[in-house]
Write a protein that holds these residues in place. Structure first.
Motif, PDB file in Angstrom:
ATOM      1  N   ALA A  21      51.187  19.145  63.689  1.00  0.00           N
ATOM      2  CA  ALA A  21      51.832  19.926  62.632  1.00  0.00           C
ATOM      3  C   ALA A  21      52.778  19.075  61.801  1.00  0.00           C
ATOM      4  CB  ALA A  21      52.584  21.106  63.250  1.00  0.00           C
ATOM      5  N   SER A  22      53.484  18.156  62.441  1.00  0.00           N
ATOM      6  CA  SER A  22      54.449  17.313  61.734  1.00  0.00           C
ATOM      7  C   SER A  22      53.762  16.378  60.746  1.00  0.00           C
ATOM      8  CB  SER A  22      55.265  16.487  62.730  1.00  0.00           C
ATOM      9  OG  SER A  22      55.968  17.319  63.620  1.00  0.00           O
ATOM     10  N   PHE A  23      52.602  15.852  61.123  1.00  0.00           N
ATOM     11  CA  PHE A  23      51.874  14.959  60.229  1.00  0.00           C
ATOM     12  C   PHE A  23      51.071  15.725  59.169  1.00  0.00           C
ATOM     13  CE2 PHE A  23      52.271  11.788  63.715  1.00  0.00           C
ATOM     14  CZ  PHE A  23      52.720  10.720  62.966  1.00  0.00           C
ATOM     15  N   GLY A  24      50.532  16.878  59.531  1.00  0.00           N
ATOM     16  CA  GLY A  24      49.540  17.509  58.666  1.00  0.00           C
ATOM     17  C   GLY A  24      50.005  18.647  57.795  1.00  0.00           C
ATOM     18  N   TRP A  25      51.276  19.114  57.946  1.00  0.00           N
ATOM     19  CA  TRP A  25      51.672  20.309  57.213  1.00  0.00           C
ATOM     20  C   TRP A  25      51.616  20.163  55.698  1.00  0.00           C
ATOM     21  CZ3 TRP A  25      55.719  20.356  53.831  1.00  0.00           C
ATOM     22  CH2 TRP A  25      56.682  19.352  53.936  1.00  0.00           C
ATOM     23  N   PRO A  26      51.830  18.985  55.097  1.00  0.00           N
ATOM     24  CA  PRO A  26      51.749  18.936  53.635  1.00  0.00           C
ATOM     25  C   PRO A  26      50.375  19.303  53.077  1.00  0.00           C
ATOM     26  CG  PRO A  26      52.929  17.007  54.465  1.00  0.00           C
ATOM     27  CD  PRO A  26      52.302  17.693  55.648  1.00  0.00           C
ATOM     28  N   PHE A  27      49.332  19.159  53.899  1.00  0.00           N
ATOM     29  CA  PHE A  27      47.983  19.450  53.417  1.00  0.00           C
ATOM     30  C   PHE A  27      47.705  20.944  53.310  1.00  0.00           C
ATOM     31  CE2 PHE A  27      47.649  15.156  55.049  1.00  0.00           C
ATOM     32  CZ  PHE A  27      46.826  14.526  54.128  1.00  0.00           C
ATOM     33  N   VAL A  28      48.518  21.764  53.949  1.00  0.00           N
ATOM     34  CA  VAL A  28      48.195  23.194  54.007  1.00  0.00           C
ATOM     35  C   VAL A  28      49.264  24.090  53.410  1.00  0.00           C
ATOM     36  CG1 VAL A  28      46.711  22.908  56.028  1.00  0.00           C
ATOM     37  CG2 VAL A  28      49.141  23.355  56.360  1.00  0.00           C
ATOM     38  N   VAL A  29      50.435  23.553  53.038  1.00  0.00           N
ATOM     39  CA  VAL A  29      51.489  24.406  52.490  1.00  0.00           C
ATOM     40  C   VAL A  29      51.263  24.623  50.999  1.00  0.00           C
ATOM     41  CG1 VAL A  29      53.172  23.664  54.197  1.00  0.00           C
ATOM     42  CG2 VAL A  29      53.005  22.444  52.016  1.00  0.00           C
ATOM     43  N   MET A 138      56.850   7.592  67.751  1.00  0.00           N
ATOM     44  CA  MET A 138      56.813   7.949  69.165  1.00  0.00           C
ATOM     45  C   MET A 138      55.586   8.801  69.473  1.00  0.00           C
ATOM     46  SD  MET A 138      60.884   8.778  69.719  1.00  0.00           S
ATOM     47  CE  MET A 138      60.676   9.415  71.386  1.00  0.00           C
ATOM     48  N   VAL A 139      55.306   9.776  68.632  1.00  0.00           N
ATOM     49  CA  VAL A 139      54.131  10.618  68.847  1.00  0.00           C
ATOM     50  C   VAL A 139      52.852   9.795  68.753  1.00  0.00           C
ATOM     51  CG1 VAL A 139      52.787  12.542  67.914  1.00  0.00           C
ATOM     52  CG2 VAL A 139      55.271  12.724  68.069  1.00  0.00           C
ATOM     53  N   SER A 140      52.750   8.945  67.732  1.00  0.00           N
ATOM     54  CA  SER A 140      51.536   8.163  67.522  1.00  0.00           C
ATOM     55  C   SER A 140      51.298   7.183  68.670  1.00  0.00           C
ATOM     56  CB  SER A 140      51.622   7.405  66.197  1.00  0.00           C
ATOM     57  OG  SER A 140      51.752   8.298  65.110  1.00  0.00           O
ATOM     58  N   ALA A 141      52.360   6.511  69.137  1.00  0.00           N
ATOM     59  CA  ALA A 141      52.208   5.593  70.258  1.00  0.00           C
ATOM     60  C   ALA A 141      51.835   6.342  71.534  1.00  0.00           C
ATOM     61  CB  ALA A 141      53.493   4.801  70.464  1.00  0.00           C
ATOM     62  N   VAL A 177      47.316   7.126  60.892  1.00  0.00           N
ATOM     63  CA  VAL A 177      48.094   8.330  61.171  1.00  0.00           C
ATOM     64  C   VAL A 177      49.539   8.166  60.706  1.00  0.00           C
ATOM     65  CG1 VAL A 177      49.007   9.797  63.015  1.00  0.00           C
ATOM     66  CG2 VAL A 177      46.619   9.077  63.068  1.00  0.00           C
ATOM     67  N   MET A 178      50.132   7.007  60.972  1.00  0.00           N
ATOM     68  CA  MET A 178      51.537   6.800  60.646  1.00  0.00           C
ATOM     69  C   MET A 178      51.817   6.895  59.151  1.00  0.00           C
ATOM     70  SD  MET A 178      53.964   6.627  62.754  1.00  0.00           S
ATOM     71  CE  MET A 178      55.117   5.972  61.562  1.00  0.00           C
ATOM     72  N   ASN A 179      50.845   6.507  58.319  1.00  0.00           N
ATOM     73  CA  ASN A 179      51.053   6.594  56.869  1.00  0.00           C
ATOM     74  C   ASN A 179      51.328   8.014  56.408  1.00  0.00           C
ATOM     75  OD1 ASN A 179      50.627   3.850  56.575  1.00  0.00           O
ATOM     76  ND2 ASN A 179      48.468   4.080  56.052  1.00  0.00           N
ATOM     77  N   LEU A 180      50.856   8.980  57.167  1.00  0.00           N
ATOM     78  CA  LEU A 180      50.981  10.370  56.744  1.00  0.00           C
ATOM     79  C   LEU A 180      52.419  10.870  56.787  1.00  0.00           C
ATOM     80  CD1 LEU A 180      47.821  11.919  58.467  1.00  0.00           C
ATOM     81  CD2 LEU A 180      48.115  11.285  56.069  1.00  0.00           C
ATOM     82  N   TYR A 213      44.818   4.095  51.886  1.00  0.00           N
ATOM     83  CA  TYR A 213      44.761   3.346  53.137  1.00  0.00           C
ATOM     84  C   TYR A 213      44.060   2.001  52.937  1.00  0.00           C
ATOM     85  CZ  TYR A 213      43.707   2.075  57.937  1.00  0.00           C
ATOM     86  OH  TYR A 213      43.600   1.387  59.129  1.00  0.00           O
ATOM     87  N   LEU A 214      42.931   2.020  52.261  1.00  0.00           N
ATOM     88  CA  LEU A 214      42.183   0.786  52.046  1.00  0.00           C
ATOM     89  C   LEU A 214      42.978  -0.207  51.200  1.00  0.00           C
ATOM     90  CD1 LEU A 214      38.609   2.222  51.396  1.00  0.00           C
ATOM     91  CD2 LEU A 214      39.427   1.067  53.453  1.00  0.00           C
ATOM     92  N   ALA A 215      43.767   0.316  50.254  1.00  0.00           N
ATOM     93  CA  ALA A 215      44.492  -0.561  49.333  1.00  0.00           C
ATOM     94  C   ALA A 215      45.788  -1.110  49.925  1.00  0.00           C
ATOM     95  CB  ALA A 215      44.799   0.195  48.038  1.00  0.00           C
ATOM     96  N   THR A 216      46.386  -0.397  50.863  1.00  0.00           N
ATOM     97  CA  THR A 216      47.731  -0.778  51.294  1.00  0.00           C
ATOM     98  C   THR A 216      47.864  -1.058  52.789  1.00  0.00           C
ATOM     99  OG1 THR A 216      48.400   1.531  51.632  1.00  0.00           O
ATOM    100  CG2 THR A 216      48.726   0.613  49.427  1.00  0.00           C
ATOM    101  N   SER A 217      47.203  -0.312  53.627  1.00  0.00           N
ATOM    102  CA  SER A 217      47.491  -0.340  55.065  1.00  0.00           C
ATOM    103  C   SER A 217      46.484  -1.113  55.893  1.00  0.00           C
ATOM    104  CB  SER A 217      47.583   1.095  55.597  1.00  0.00           C
ATOM    105  OG  SER A 217      47.947   1.117  56.954  1.00  0.00           O
ATOM    106  N   LEU A 218      45.256  -1.201  55.431  1.00  0.00           N
ATOM    107  CA  LEU A 218      44.203  -1.795  56.253  1.00  0.00           C
ATOM    108  C   LEU A 218      44.516  -3.242  56.617  1.00  0.00           C
ATOM    109  CD1 LEU A 218      41.414  -1.365  57.523  1.00  0.00           C
ATOM    110  CD2 LEU A 218      40.396  -2.181  55.376  1.00  0.00           C
TER     111      LEU A 218
END
Length: 263
Positions: A21-29, A138-141, A177-180, A213-218
């Protein structure tokens, strides 16, 4: 592997749901909901610590953990934090993930998840990397260690190859995941065609995120994954043997039987 009792499984499920919920809520609000993580991160941090304590309490109360388990967990968390100090994520090289993969495999789902979260927390205090990103790290690790525990049974070289492949994938997925935690709030600072659009279809925003992601994080995530896989292949055998020997000697799952000395 330390088995996970149902109270711990319920607590671990709650932690995972909070993380998703912490990572994904912007996609659904609804559009116009402007709540940045700089404001909600302290609440998430407090909730996460409470839920991690709940996982440990559930395992202790159900007999899954004992003081020796907690002691080993503390040592591994300190080791993970120390490994993070070695690079502090420079160029994506983070040897801590090597330990999370192997320890998660040996310790199991609940203890492995707690280890991942505590290792990041320890590393943050040692490096001064405490900020609104910390609870998300912490959650991702924790998920990285949890995923290793969920892999199918294997032994010997086959197990190490499987863990190396997982380490490569986990290094990439951790960054994805962390980028989100910050990407939906970048606004105009995001690259053209790679920004979050409030109110747009989820599939459209996922496409924008893939471009971001492809442009910045990969370029940062590939070294993390490759280093983790290489360390598993090179040092996985002795480290796995050491961790499993420690588990056996601590007799985590052994029932203590008191005998009458007069018999």
């Amino acid at each position: 592997m330390i088995s996970l009792r149902w109270p711990g499984a319920v607590a671990l499920l709650l932690v995972t749901l909070v993380g998703v919920a912490s990572f994904g809520w912007p996609f659904v609000v609804a559009p116009g909901t402007g709540l940045a993580h700089g404001q909600d991160a302290p609440w998430l941090f407090a909730a996460l610590l409470g839920l991690l304590a709940l996982v440990l309490l559930a395992e202790v109360s159900s007999g899954g953990l004992d003081p020796r388990t907690v002691a080993v967990l503390g040592v591994l968390a300190a080791t993970g934090g120390a490994l993070r100090v070695l690079s502090a994520g420079t160029a994506g090289l983070e040897p801590m993930f090597f330990l999370l993969v192997l320890a998660g495999r040996v310790l199991g789902r609940g203890t492995g998840f707690v280890l991942g979260a505590l290792a990041v927390l320890t590393g943050a205090f040692l490096t001064g990397g405490v900020g609104p990103w910390l609870p998300f790290q912490m959650v991702s690790a924790g998920w990285v260690a949890l995923g290793a525990a969920l892999l199918p049974p294997a032994t010997g070289r086959a197990e190490r190859v499987m863990l190396a492949a997982y380490g490569l994938a986990a290094g990439l997925l951790y960054g994805a995941v962390m980028n989100l935690w910050f990407w939906p709030f970048m606004g105009a600072s995001a690259p053209t065609g790679a920004g979050f659009v409030p109110g747009a279809e989820v599939t459209s925003n996922l496409g924008h995120y893939a471009a971001f992601y492809l442009a910045t994080s990969l370029g940062w995530d590939v070294p993390r994954g490759l280093l983790t896989a290489a360390l598993v292949l090179v040092a996985g055998r002795p480290v796995l043997a050491t961790l499993r020997r420690a588990v056996r000697r601590a007799a985590f799952d052994a029932e203590v039987i008191f005998e009458d000395p007069d018999r």
